[in-house]
Scaffold this motif. Structure first.
Motif, PDB file in Angstrom:
ATOM      1  N   LEU A  41      14.675  -2.327  -3.516  1.00 38.13           N
ATOM      2  CA  LEU A  41      13.431  -3.088  -3.401  1.00 38.13           C
ATOM      3  C   LEU A  41      12.881  -3.028  -1.994  1.00 38.13           C
ATOM      4  N   GLY A  42      13.788  -3.009  -0.993  1.00 40.73           N
ATOM      5  CA  GLY A  42      13.348  -2.901   0.390  1.00 40.73           C
ATOM      6  C   GLY A  42      12.658  -1.575   0.661  1.00 40.73           C
ATOM      7  N   ARG A  43      13.192  -0.495   0.068  1.00 43.32           N
ATOM      8  CA  ARG A  43      12.556   0.812   0.239  1.00 43.32           C
ATOM      9  C   ARG A  43      11.195   0.845  -0.444  1.00 43.32           C
ATOM     10  N   TYR A  44      11.121   0.276  -1.656  1.00 41.02           N
ATOM     11  CA  TYR A  44       9.841   0.243  -2.355  1.00 41.02           C
ATOM     12  C   TYR A  44       8.807  -0.562  -1.552  1.00 41.02           C
ATOM     13  N   ARG A  45       9.257  -1.680  -0.979  1.00 37.15           N
ATOM     14  CA  ARG A  45       8.351  -2.493  -0.176  1.00 37.15           C
ATOM     15  C   ARG A  45       7.870  -1.705   1.034  1.00 37.15           C
ATOM     16  N   TYR A  46       8.781  -0.967   1.649  1.00 41.18           N
ATOM     17  CA  TYR A  46       8.404  -0.148   2.806  1.00 41.18           C
ATOM     18  C   TYR A  46       7.372   0.899   2.406  1.00 41.18           C
ATOM     19  N   GLN A  47       7.577   1.555   1.269  1.00 40.89           N
ATOM     20  CA  GLN A  47       6.630   2.567   0.819  1.00 40.89           C
ATOM     21  C   GLN A  47       5.251   1.959   0.567  1.00 40.89           C
ATOM     22  N   ALA A  48       5.229   0.735   0.022  1.00 37.21           N
ATOM     23  CA  ALA A  48       3.955   0.046  -0.189  1.00 37.21           C
ATOM     24  C   ALA A  48       3.297  -0.292   1.143  1.00 37.21           C
ATOM     25  N   GLU A  49       4.102  -0.633   2.147  1.00 36.69           N
ATOM     26  CA  GLU A  49       3.536  -0.968   3.452  1.00 36.69           C
ATOM     27  C   GLU A  49       3.000   0.271   4.160  1.00 36.69           C
ATOM     28  N   VAL A  50       3.603   1.430   3.916  1.00 34.24           N
ATOM     29  CA  VAL A  50       3.032   2.665   4.461  1.00 34.24           C
ATOM     30  C   VAL A  50       1.683   2.948   3.798  1.00 34.24           C
ATOM     31  N   TYR A 248      -2.100 -10.143   4.502  1.00 30.88           N
ATOM     32  CA  TYR A 248      -1.324  -8.902   4.485  1.00 30.88           C
ATOM     33  C   TYR A 248      -0.333  -8.905   3.329  1.00 30.88           C
ATOM     34  N   ARG A 249       0.323 -10.035   3.132  1.00 28.23           N
ATOM     35  CA  ARG A 249       1.282 -10.147   2.031  1.00 28.23           C
ATOM     36  C   ARG A 249       0.584  -9.923   0.687  1.00 28.23           C
ATOM     37  N   ASN A 250      -0.609 -10.487   0.512  1.00 30.49           N
ATOM     38  CA  ASN A 250      -1.365 -10.296  -0.731  1.00 30.49           C
ATOM     39  C   ASN A 250      -1.702  -8.826  -0.956  1.00 30.49           C
ATOM     40  N   ILE A 251      -2.106  -8.151   0.114  1.00 32.56           N
ATOM     41  CA  ILE A 251      -2.505  -6.742  -0.002  1.00 32.56           C
ATOM     42  C   ILE A 251      -1.313  -5.875  -0.390  1.00 32.56           C
ATOM     43  N   VAL A 252      -0.171  -6.087   0.270  1.00 37.22           N
ATOM     44  CA  VAL A 252       1.011  -5.284  -0.060  1.00 37.22           C
ATOM     45  C   VAL A 252       1.486  -5.592  -1.476  1.00 37.22           C
ATOM     46  N   ASP A 253       1.420  -6.856  -1.884  1.00 39.75           N
ATOM     47  CA  ASP A 253       1.783  -7.218  -3.261  1.00 39.75           C
ATOM     48  C   ASP A 253       0.881  -6.497  -4.263  1.00 39.75           C
ATOM     49  N   ARG A 254      -0.398  -6.414  -3.934  1.00 38.97           N
ATOM     50  CA  ARG A 254      -1.349  -5.726  -4.835  1.00 38.97           C
ATOM     51  C   ARG A 254      -1.010  -4.243  -4.944  1.00 38.97           C
ATOM     52  N   ILE A 255      -0.623  -3.622  -3.835  1.00 37.24           N
ATOM     53  CA  ILE A 255      -0.227  -2.210  -3.856  1.00 37.24           C
ATOM     54  C   ILE A 255       1.034  -2.036  -4.689  1.00 37.24           C
ATOM     55  N   GLU A 256       1.976  -2.957  -4.541  1.00 36.77           N
ATOM     56  CA  GLU A 256       3.198  -2.859  -5.335  1.00 36.77           C
ATOM     57  C   GLU A 256       2.905  -2.981  -6.826  1.00 36.77           C
ATOM     58  N   ARG A 257       1.964  -3.838  -7.186  1.00 37.91           N
ATOM     59  CA  ARG A 257       1.613  -3.965  -8.602  1.00 37.91           C
ATOM     60  C   ARG A 257       1.017  -2.659  -9.124  1.00 37.91           C
TER      61      ARG A 257
END
Length: 453
Positions: A41-50, A248-257
């Motif tokens: 999950l940490g890697r997926y979160r990192y990929q979304a943040e990139v 920022y948290r909302n934006i990254v969450d949206r990318i993850e979705r």
């Protein structure tokens, strides 16, 4: 792997997947290598943040049109000139050292990116980027990175590098089912015979490739993205009372979705690179829409503090909206009391001042205003229909209509969020501005320019 709800599940057998033309595309049916735990999950979160780095750049760069999330490690940046950039993100733990050329081809996404590029027909409008937080090994991967792109830093030894990369990709093909890498016999690396035309294809691939080590480490990427990308964007858009961390948290969450939309795993890049993509099916366009991040999506994810917004921007001489004569005549014809008409003119000026201050100056402003105006007019005409139905004998209904608009036109009631923070009074001001532009009346229509008040 991670399912559509975000739960970690074990990797199972490859699922059937299709490309844009409906044909089987095995690589996109494979489950990601990481299959469980917080590390995954940490890697997926990192990929979304990139991916968030390119998404946030949309807010300050007119050249970026939208971003489409293809898979956890892949996204596509679409530009307004028709070009697209296929991006593959590869995270590497700090204790794993630098990327070697061999590892880049095998687990670093290079062969994967080559396969995606070939699936796009090696189109002239497609460029590529391999984004990673790790450095390149100076003995082999470093020189490779410097040989990439349309204007490589070094060209000596390019032919030998092309052959080396080609053989490494052919070796990777022995264990990975890449559709666009030929299958060759398993022999020692030096004895691999490069199929005709494959080396030239690899040379073309390197000419459109960028290997980027710009993304920060996982522990620092959130702070870096907020300070270097989100804060300047908020300042450029002249937004106020923005909660940076929550936004920022909302934006990254949206990318993850968008990344987790696994209803169909077929590659979308080939569709995005096709200038005639409008001919594709409605189903394909819907798949794209579910994974697309636009400026409007980003603005909708902005979080604001509870500070009360002023009706007129503070610290400025209040602006007076130009025009107003037609609004005054329409309110008079609708028998709206004179004090309410004067207040309507003040609210129209409040909207004018707020829009003048908060509009971004980017090409999307006109669309933002059109969308907001459409939502406002929808409420206005509902109020007009109701007021007319309540008045008998053709009596004037403008006063009742004005009361209903004030009651029903609320920010919370809009079908889509405004492009920036506004209050209910600003929406009323916009409604009065639209009336002054003769988009609606408080009575039956008449010549508002030719008739004296």
């Amino acid at each position: 792997m991670v399912d559509a709800s975000g739960r970690a599940t074990s990797a199972g057998a490859p699922e059937t997947a299709t490309g844009p033309d409906g044909s089987p595309h095995a690589i996109f049916g494979l489950a990601p290598r990481e299959d469980s735990g917080s590390e995954t999950l940490g890697r997926y979160r990192y990929q979304a943040e990139v991916a968030a780095r390119d998404c946030l750049a949309m807010l300050t760069e007119d050249g970026i049109d939208f971003v489409v999330c293809e898979w956890h490690e892949d996204f596509v940046v679409a530009f307004t000139d028709g070009a697209v950039e296929l991006v593959s993100v590869k995270h590497r733990e700090e204790n794993q050292g630098t990327w070697t050329l061999v590892k880049l081809c095998k687990t670093g996404g290079l062969t994967h990116l080559f396969d995606r590029w070939c699936a796009c027909g090696c189109a002239a409008n497609v460029r590529l980027r391999l984004a990673t937080n790790a450095a390149m090994n100076p003995a082999n991967a470093g020189p490779l990175a410097r040989m990439c792109g349309p204007d490589p830093e070094i060209t000596d030894g390019l032919s030998a590098m092309v052959d080396t990369v080609a053989r490494q990709m052919l070796k990777v093909r022995w264990d990975e089912p890449y559709d666009n890498v030929p299958e060759t016999p398993k022999v020692p690396l030096a004895d691999i015979q490069i199929p005709s035309g494959f080396a030239e294809r690899v040379r073309q691939f390197l000419a459109v490739l960028e290997i980027s080590c710009d993304p920060p480490q996982r522990a620092h990427i959130t702070d870096v993205n907020i300070q270097s990308l989100l804060v300047p964007a908020v300042e450029r858009l002249q937004l106020t009372h923005v909660d940076m961390a929550a936004s920022y948290r909302n934006i990254v969450d949206r990318i993850e979705r968008a990344n987790r939309d696994e209803s169909d795993r077929g590659q979308l890049a080939a569709y995005l690179a096709d200038p005639s993509r409008v001919r594709y099916s409605t189903q394909m366009r819907q798949r794209i829409a579910r994974r697309t991040i636009t400026r409007d999506v980003l603005r909708a994810e902005m979080a604001y503090t509870s500070v009360q917004l002023a009706t007129f921007p503070r610290g400025q001489v209040p602006l007076v909206a130009p025009g107003g004569a037609r609004l005054k005549r329409k309110l008079s014809r609708g028998l709206v009391p004179s004090d309410e008409a004067a207040f309507a003119e003040r609210l129209r000026s409040a909207w004018y001042a707020t829009w003048s201050e908060r509009r971004s100056g980017l090409t999307g402003d006109d669309t933002d205003l059109l969308n907001l105006s459409t939502d406002v007019l929808e409420v206005v005409f509902e109020c007009k229909r109701h007021a007319r139905s309540q008045i008998q004998d053709g009596s004037a209904y403008g006063s009742m209509m004005n009361d209903l608009i004030a009651q029903r036109l609320k920010v919370d009631g809009l079908s889509t969020p405004p492009p920036f923070l506004v209050k209910d009074q600003h929406l009323l001001g916009l409604a009065y501005q639209l009336c002054d532009e003769c988009l609606f009346y408080f009575s039956e229509n008449f010549d508002a320019d030719g008739e004296a008040s």
